[in-house]
Design an enzyme around this catalytic site. Sequence first.
Site, short mmCIF file in Angstrom:
data_model
loop_
_atom_site.label_atom_id
_atom_site.label_comp_id
_atom_site.label_asym_id
_atom_site.label_seq_id
_atom_site.Cartn_x
_atom_site.Cartn_y
_atom_site.Cartn_z
N ARG A 122 0.82 -1.23 0.00
CA ARG A 122 0.00 0.00 0.00
C ARG A 122 0.85 1.27 0.00
O ARG A 122 0.41 2.34 0.42
CB ARG A 122 -0.97 0.03 1.18
CG ARG A 122 -1.97 -1.11 1.14
CD ARG A 122 -3.20 -0.79 1.96
NE ARG A 122 -4.17 -1.87 1.81
CZ ARG A 122 -4.17 -2.97 2.55
NH1 ARG A 122 -3.27 -3.13 3.49
NH2 ARG A 122 -5.06 -3.89 2.33
N LYS A 144 4.20 11.81 -10.89
CA LYS A 144 3.38 11.01 -11.82
C LYS A 144 4.10 9.69 -12.07
O LYS A 144 5.26 9.68 -12.48
CB LYS A 144 3.22 11.74 -13.16
CG LYS A 144 2.11 12.77 -13.16
CD LYS A 144 1.85 13.23 -14.59
CE LYS A 144 0.79 14.31 -14.63
NZ LYS A 144 0.63 14.86 -15.98
N GLU A 186 12.11 18.80 -23.70
CA GLU A 186 11.37 19.14 -22.47
C GLU A 186 11.96 20.39 -21.81
O GLU A 186 11.24 21.15 -21.18
CB GLU A 186 11.39 17.96 -21.48
CG GLU A 186 10.72 16.69 -21.98
CD GLU A 186 9.19 16.69 -21.84
OE1 GLU A 186 8.62 17.69 -21.37
OE2 GLU A 186 8.59 15.67 -22.22
N LYS A 228 9.17 23.20 -12.79
CA LYS A 228 8.26 22.07 -12.60
C LYS A 228 7.76 22.04 -11.16
O LYS A 228 6.57 21.83 -10.90
CB LYS A 228 8.95 20.76 -12.96
CG LYS A 228 8.06 19.57 -12.69
CD LYS A 228 8.05 18.54 -13.73
CE LYS A 228 6.88 17.59 -13.52
NZ LYS A 228 6.94 16.41 -14.33
N GLU A 238 -3.08 17.86 -11.29
CA GLU A 238 -3.47 18.34 -12.62
C GLU A 238 -4.96 18.63 -12.75
O GLU A 238 -5.65 18.13 -13.62
CB GLU A 238 -3.01 17.34 -13.70
CG GLU A 238 -2.93 18.02 -15.07
CD GLU A 238 -2.25 17.16 -16.12
OE1 GLU A 238 -1.18 16.61 -15.83
OE2 GLU A 238 -2.79 17.07 -17.23
N ARG A 242 -1.17 22.43 -13.88
CA ARG A 242 -0.17 21.40 -14.21
C ARG A 242 -0.25 21.02 -15.69
O ARG A 242 0.74 20.58 -16.28
CB ARG A 242 -0.31 20.17 -13.31
CG ARG A 242 0.82 19.18 -13.56
CD ARG A 242 0.96 18.13 -12.47
NE ARG A 242 2.03 17.21 -12.81
CZ ARG A 242 2.64 16.40 -11.95
NH1 ARG A 242 2.27 16.38 -10.69
NH2 ARG A 242 3.61 15.60 -12.35
N ASN A 246 2.10 20.18 -20.30
CA ASN A 246 1.81 19.39 -21.50
C ASN A 246 1.90 20.22 -22.77
O ASN A 246 1.42 19.80 -23.83
CB ASN A 246 0.42 18.76 -21.39
CG ASN A 246 0.36 17.79 -20.22
OD1 ASN A 246 1.31 17.08 -19.96
ND2 ASN A 246 -0.74 17.81 -19.50
N HIS A 249 2.34 18.51 -26.04
CA HIS A 249 2.12 17.08 -25.85
C HIS A 249 0.88 16.55 -26.58
O HIS A 249 0.82 15.36 -26.88
CB HIS A 249 2.03 16.72 -24.36
CG HIS A 249 3.38 16.68 -23.69
ND1 HIS A 249 4.20 17.79 -23.61
CD2 HIS A 249 4.04 15.67 -23.07
CE1 HIS A 249 5.31 17.45 -22.96
NE2 HIS A 249 5.24 16.18 -22.64
N HIS A 253 1.60 13.34 -28.65
CA HIS A 253 1.04 12.01 -28.42
C HIS A 253 0.40 11.45 -29.69
O HIS A 253 0.48 10.26 -29.97
CB HIS A 253 0.04 12.05 -27.26
CG HIS A 253 0.75 12.20 -25.93
ND1 HIS A 253 0.11 12.62 -24.79
CD2 HIS A 253 2.04 12.00 -25.58
CE1 HIS A 253 0.99 12.66 -23.78
NE2 HIS A 253 2.16 12.30 -24.25
N HIS A 267 10.04 10.58 -27.71
CA HIS A 267 9.05 11.43 -27.05
C HIS A 267 9.47 12.91 -27.05
O HIS A 267 8.69 13.79 -27.43
CB HIS A 267 8.81 10.94 -25.62
CG HIS A 267 7.89 11.82 -24.84
ND1 HIS A 267 6.53 11.89 -25.09
CD2 HIS A 267 8.13 12.72 -23.84
CE1 HIS A 267 5.98 12.78 -24.27
NE2 HIS A 267 6.93 13.29 -23.50
N1 GLY Z 1 5.20 15.46 -17.48
C1 GLY Z 1 4.09 16.24 -17.17
C2 GLY Z 1 3.78 16.27 -15.73
O1 GLY Z 1 4.54 15.80 -14.91
O2 GLY Z 1 2.75 16.77 -15.36
#
Ligand code: GLY
Length: 366
Positions: A122, A144, A186, A228, A238, A242, A246, A249, A253, A267
């Site tokens: 957990r 994430k 990035e 970040k 998000e 947040r 993106n 992105h 994607h 990527h």
């Molecule tokens: N890579 C995008 C984020 O961490 O929100």
Amino acid sequence: MIETVSVPLEGREYDVRIGQGLLARAGAEIAPLLKRPRVAIVSDENVAALHLSALEQGLEAAGISHVSMTLPAGESTKSWPHFERTVEWLLEQKVERNDIVIAFGGGVIGDLVGFAASVLRRGVRFVQIPTSLLAQVDSSVGGKTGINAPQGKNLIGAFHQPSLVLADIDVLGTLIERDYLAGYGEVVKYGLLGDADFFDWLEQNAKRAAGGDIDARIHAVRRSVEMKAEIVLRDETEQGDRALLNLGHTFCHALEAATGYSDRLLHGEGVAIGCALAFELSARLGLCSQEDPSRVRAHLQDMGMKRNLSDIPGDLPGAEALLDLMGQDKKVLDGKLRFILARGIGQAFVTSDVPADAVLSVLRDG
Ligand code: GLY
């Protein structure tokens, strides 16, 4: 010199340490987090061959014992079978609730191991030791974690913040140029989304960093991580801001799906092209001047990077099919595509209000 960026999330504060020699110092950095002097390391074959012994020595220097497993390198590792194998291995190693798991690798390893740590008993704590530029500036920070599903990338996962991130700048020295530059996609994103001065700095210094200048690399990684961290603090899960991370992105994607997630397009390369397209779309919608997308493309060209759809080798589906692939992106909310557009360099914002015709025209000309 080692720099520290703090991520002061209440109750889950952690530091991102950035600088040289952090593998050798890993034991000293991690020891204060440990309840017993033992860690489990998960890495990939490429990273392990190059750097595992340096990390092990760094841990041993602080009296920390270790076990390690290596997974195959590559995006296909971010899948249920490897996730299952990792969780079962951690259980076999008797990793306990108070232990620390180390994710030692690029974005694939960081995401998979972070997710494994989030569900193991957990939730156990984990330390990110990112070895790619992309992982140092983006995926290792912010919590994430996850794996890919047949239905799309990163669709299975959890928010699980690391307890420490060690970004050893020396490790970037073993990256091939293409991987370094993909990670740079990035980095440039941060300047474009929220810091025009940083973008100016990158225009002047990013080539020096790509050429191996350590101070320039540290500055680029530190500023990216600071940005970040600021965004994650405002919006960890998000719900709003947040999504700015993106930028580029939604296009990326779709392009990754269209190229079968193959090495036709990495990527970070897709992010760079996506940023150029997002600025082009912004200019066509009258949000920013036409000079802005030209400046973005000029910088990417200067860096020797892909910047147009035509830079992707092989055939791509048509504009309608690409738009359709954008609809599969998990950034779809209430059936509407969420785009990150910009009012200028460093002034990105989130919107769902984008006419499909404008997107199609950018894709046709891109
Ligand atoms: N890579 C995008 C984020 O961490 O929100």
